[in-house]
Enzyme design. Structure first.
Site, PDB file in Angstrom:
ATOM      1  N   ARG A   1       9.411  -7.593  -5.869  1.00  0.00           N
ATOM      2  CA  ARG A   1      10.558  -8.671  -5.608  1.00  0.00           C
ATOM      3  C   ARG A   1      10.470  -9.679  -6.699  1.00  0.00           C
ATOM      4  O   ARG A   1      11.137 -10.744  -6.761  1.00  0.00           O
ATOM      5  CB  ARG A   1      10.089  -9.398  -4.253  1.00  0.00           C
ATOM      6  CG  ARG A   1      10.333  -8.443  -3.175  1.00  0.00           C
ATOM      7  CD  ARG A   1      10.149  -8.883  -1.698  1.00  0.00           C
ATOM      8  NE  ARG A   1      10.717  -7.892  -0.952  1.00  0.00           N
ATOM      9  CZ  ARG A   1      10.271  -6.800  -0.547  1.00  0.00           C
ATOM     10  NH1 ARG A   1       9.221  -6.544  -1.015  1.00  0.00           N
ATOM     11  NH2 ARG A   1      10.973  -5.904   0.327  1.00  0.00           N
ATOM     12  N   SER A   2       9.669  -9.634  -7.745  1.00  0.00           N
ATOM     13  CA  SER A   2       9.487 -10.604  -8.638  1.00  0.00           C
ATOM     14  C   SER A   2      10.605 -11.063  -9.267  1.00  0.00           C
ATOM     15  O   SER A   2      11.000 -12.067  -9.667  1.00  0.00           O
ATOM     16  CB  SER A   2       8.390 -10.093  -9.906  1.00  0.00           C
ATOM     17  OG  SER A   2       7.396 -10.038  -9.443  1.00  0.00           O
TER      18      SER A   2
ATOM     19  N   THR B   1       2.239  -4.524 -12.663  1.00  0.00           N
ATOM     20  CA  THR B   1       1.757  -4.201 -11.294  1.00  0.00           C
ATOM     21  C   THR B   1       1.437  -2.712 -11.281  1.00  0.00           C
ATOM     22  O   THR B   1       1.142  -2.189 -12.383  1.00  0.00           O
ATOM     23  CB  THR B   1       2.966  -4.589 -10.327  1.00  0.00           C
ATOM     24  OG1 THR B   1       2.531  -4.394  -8.785  1.00  0.00           O
ATOM     25  CG2 THR B   1       4.281  -3.680 -10.594  1.00  0.00           C
TER      26      THR B   1
ATOM     27  N   LYS C   1      -2.406  -2.365 -13.724  1.00  0.00           N
ATOM     28  CA  LYS C   1      -3.092  -3.780 -13.723  1.00  0.00           C
ATOM     29  C   LYS C   1      -4.283  -3.692 -14.312  1.00  0.00           C
ATOM     30  O   LYS C   1      -4.904  -4.434 -15.014  1.00  0.00           O
ATOM     31  CB  LYS C   1      -3.145  -4.277 -12.267  1.00  0.00           C
ATOM     32  CG  LYS C   1      -1.890  -5.254 -11.702  1.00  0.00           C
ATOM     33  CD  LYS C   1      -2.343  -5.640 -10.715  1.00  0.00           C
ATOM     34  CE  LYS C   1      -1.110  -6.820 -10.022  1.00  0.00           C
ATOM     35  NZ  LYS C   1      -1.485  -7.523  -8.760  1.00  0.00           N
TER      36      LYS C   1
ATOM     37  N   ASP D   1      -2.998 -13.924 -10.298  1.00  0.00           N
ATOM     38  CA  ASP D   1      -2.798 -13.710  -8.669  1.00  0.00           C
ATOM     39  C   ASP D   1      -3.870 -14.491  -7.994  1.00  0.00           C
ATOM     40  O   ASP D   1      -3.742 -15.102  -6.960  1.00  0.00           O
ATOM     41  CB  ASP D   1      -3.508 -11.933  -8.382  1.00  0.00           C
ATOM     42  CG  ASP D   1      -2.330 -11.220  -8.849  1.00  0.00           C
ATOM     43  OD1 ASP D   1      -1.354 -11.358  -8.633  1.00  0.00           O
ATOM     44  OD2 ASP D   1      -2.658  -9.686  -9.010  1.00  0.00           O
TER      45      ASP D   1
ATOM     46  N   GLY E   1     -12.154  -6.398   2.693  1.00  0.00           N
ATOM     47  CA  GLY E   1     -11.540  -5.274   1.432  1.00  0.00           C
ATOM     48  C   GLY E   1     -12.522  -5.615   0.354  1.00  0.00           C
ATOM     49  O   GLY E   1     -13.156  -6.544   0.068  1.00  0.00           O
TER      50      GLY E   1
ATOM     51  N   SER F   1     -20.337   0.529   0.332  1.00  0.00           N
ATOM     52  CA  SER F   1     -20.587   0.499  -1.172  1.00  0.00           C
ATOM     53  C   SER F   1     -19.468   0.263  -2.077  1.00  0.00           C
ATOM     54  O   SER F   1     -19.867  -0.358  -3.154  1.00  0.00           O
ATOM     55  CB  SER F   1     -20.748   2.179  -1.184  1.00  0.00           C
ATOM     56  OG  SER F   1     -19.685   2.913  -1.311  1.00  0.00           O
TER      57      SER F   1
ATOM     58  N   TYR G   1       2.313  -9.476   3.060  1.00  0.00           N
ATOM     59  CA  TYR G   1       3.391 -10.410   3.438  1.00  0.00           C
ATOM     60  C   TYR G   1       4.755  -9.464   4.214  1.00  0.00           C
ATOM     61  O   TYR G   1       5.641 -10.075   4.390  1.00  0.00           O
ATOM     62  CB  TYR G   1       4.064 -11.499   2.228  1.00  0.00           C
ATOM     63  CG  TYR G   1       4.302 -10.544   1.041  1.00  0.00           C
ATOM     64  CD1 TYR G   1       3.169 -10.616   0.203  1.00  0.00           C
ATOM     65  CD2 TYR G   1       5.197  -9.976   0.917  1.00  0.00           C
ATOM     66  CE1 TYR G   1       3.596  -9.891  -1.140  1.00  0.00           C
ATOM     67  CE2 TYR G   1       5.763  -9.260  -0.176  1.00  0.00           C
ATOM     68  CZ  TYR G   1       4.694  -9.269  -1.301  1.00  0.00           C
ATOM     69  OH  TYR G   1       5.274  -8.697  -2.211  1.00  0.00           O
TER      70      TYR G   1
HETATM   71  P1  ATR Z   1      -5.711  -3.558  -3.759  1.00  0.00           P
HETATM   72  O1  ATR Z   1      -5.534  -3.420  -5.116  1.00  0.00           O
HETATM   73  O2  ATR Z   1      -4.255  -4.133  -3.048  1.00  0.00           O
HETATM   74  O3  ATR Z   1      -6.918  -4.370  -3.280  1.00  0.00           O
HETATM   75  P2  ATR Z   1      -7.285  -1.289  -3.244  1.00  0.00           P
HETATM   76  O4  ATR Z   1      -7.905  -1.451  -4.509  1.00  0.00           O
HETATM   77  O5  ATR Z   1      -6.673   0.173  -2.846  1.00  0.00           O
HETATM   78  O6  ATR Z   1      -5.854  -2.219  -3.202  1.00  0.00           O
HETATM   79  O7  ATR Z   1      -8.085  -1.736  -2.034  1.00  0.00           O
HETATM   80  C1  ATR Z   1      -7.669  -1.606  -0.725  1.00  0.00           C
HETATM   81  C2  ATR Z   1      -8.760  -2.193   0.277  1.00  0.00           C
HETATM   82  O8  ATR Z   1      -8.454  -2.103   1.504  1.00  0.00           O
HETATM   83  C3  ATR Z   1     -10.123  -1.351  -0.010  1.00  0.00           C
HETATM   84  O9  ATR Z   1     -11.167  -2.091   0.184  1.00  0.00           O
HETATM   85  C4  ATR Z   1      -9.776  -0.439   1.298  1.00  0.00           C
HETATM   86  O10 ATR Z   1     -11.030   0.036   1.947  1.00  0.00           O
HETATM   87  P3  ATR Z   1     -12.039   1.177   1.016  1.00  0.00           P
HETATM   88  O11 ATR Z   1     -12.729   0.501  -0.202  1.00  0.00           O
HETATM   89  O12 ATR Z   1     -12.966   1.743   2.337  1.00  0.00           O
HETATM   90  O13 ATR Z   1     -11.018   2.191   0.475  1.00  0.00           O
HETATM   91  C5  ATR Z   1      -9.059  -1.197   2.369  1.00  0.00           C
HETATM   92  N1  ATR Z   1      -8.527  -0.399   3.212  1.00  0.00           N
HETATM   93  C6  ATR Z   1      -7.397   0.432   2.869  1.00  0.00           C
HETATM   94  N2  ATR Z   1      -6.852   0.906   4.072  1.00  0.00           N
HETATM   95  C7  ATR Z   1      -7.813   0.533   4.953  1.00  0.00           C
HETATM   96  C8  ATR Z   1      -7.830   0.849   6.569  1.00  0.00           C
HETATM   97  N3  ATR Z   1      -7.161   1.706   7.215  1.00  0.00           N
HETATM   98  N4  ATR Z   1      -8.793   0.403   7.170  1.00  0.00           N
HETATM   99  C9  ATR Z   1      -9.814  -0.468   6.573  1.00  0.00           C
HETATM  100  N5  ATR Z   1      -9.758  -0.838   5.088  1.00  0.00           N
HETATM  101  C10 ATR Z   1      -8.775  -0.356   4.471  1.00  0.00           C
END
Ligand code: ATR
Length: 289
Positions: free
Chosen positions: A20-21, A66, A70, A106, A135, A163, A230
């Protein structure tokens, strides 16, 4: 007007259709009557280096990167800024003396969104209380950086895979700790802010775990909850928190505000995030949900 005076910028990803940028930058170009363009460019990971090599000659003044570029792009740039280094991701590039420089905006977008919608979110007394980030991916790293820059003293990363949170906690300086999602019931309740960076509760998929819902219902009533997702604008997490009478902030403003520094670098003026712009992007989002 000769083409040389038209400044060209881009957003590059793979795929890129969803971005959407262009709506945001085209709105500002028009609003301020500037001679510029901002286009979507789909570049596969294998072709990223070639795209970068050609950037100078193709007449671009800079652009956004993106998913999935990134993290990798930072190794191909002349220099990256301090934030991009700490976060480990670049989302904005620009030319300086024909050298390609990268930065991360960001985290600035997150803070500006909070400033706009939750005035006082970083008051001195709030900085002392723990801040929670759900996350441990790239987005979580940006939010962690933003919170530390504003002076939040204690940050807890809560993640499905503990971890991954441990890894970030070990890498960043300061009081940063990790917990698994299962452990969330044991975390402090008197927190200043909770930020979701996961896809939990996004577009009806990935239901919120029951212990997370219970936790959200127990945290201090002056806690502020932000979901950087969003789509939809009112995520499940925000709905639960609003029902619990907590102050909530949606993620759209982060998208709008992160675009400001890039636009300013490429086109030479700081644009304003207006309600009209928000409505324009909202209209587009509504078409997809
Ligand atoms: P982004 O760059 O948007 O942060 P990402 O690097 O893929 O995307 O990270 C996604 C995060 O959402 C991760 O912390 C992931 O948890 P894991 O480290 O266990 O993979 C978390 N995540 C994604 N789907 C999830 C779900 N269904 N329940 C809980 N955590 C979730």
């Amino acid at each position: 007007m000769s083409n040389q005076l038209i400044k060209k910028a881009f957003v590059c990803g793979w795929p890129i259709e969803h971005s959407r940028s262009p709506i945001i930058h085209s709105y500002w170009l028009k609003k301020y009557g500037l001679d510029g363009t901002y286009e979507k460019i789909a570049v596969a990971p294998d072709h990223l280096q070639a795209f970068l090599n050609d950037m100078n000659t193709s007449g671009f003044v800079g652009g956004n990167f993106t998913i999935p570029h990134k993290e990798n792009i930072r190794f191909s740039l002349f220099r990256i800024d301090v934030a991009a280094k700490a976060i480990g991701a670049v989302n904005t590039v620009w030319l300086e003396n024909e050298n390609l420089i990268g930065g991360n905006t960001d985290w600035l977008g997150f803070s500006a969104n909070m400033d706009q919608w939750a005035n006082g979110w970083d008051n001195p007394e709030r900085l002392k209380k723990p801040a929670i980030i759900l996350g441990a991916g790239g987005a979580a790293r940006g939010i962690l950086y933003a919170l530390q820059q504003r002076g939040f003293e204690k940050i807890i990363l809560v993640n499905r895979t503990k971890s991954n949170a441990d890894k970030i906690a070990n890498e960043f300086l300061g009081d940063v700790s990790a917990a698994s999602l299962e452990e969330i019931s044991d975390l402090p309740l008197d927190i200043s802010i909770l930020v979701n960076t996961t896809s939990l509760g996004m577009s009806g998929k990935n239901e919120l775990p029951k212990n997370l819902i219970a936790y959200l219902n127990q945290i201090a009533k002056d806690a502020i909850v932000n979901d950087i997702v969003y789509i939809p604008l009112q995520t499940e997490l925000l709905k639960v928190c609003a029902k619990a009478n907590l102050k909530t902030v949606d993620g759209l403003g982060m998208l709008l505000h992160q675009a400001v520094p890039g636009f300013e670098r490429w086109f030479g003026m700081k644009p304003e995030v207006t309600q009209e712009l928000r409505d324009l992007v909202l209209e587009d989002i509504r078409k997809t949900v």
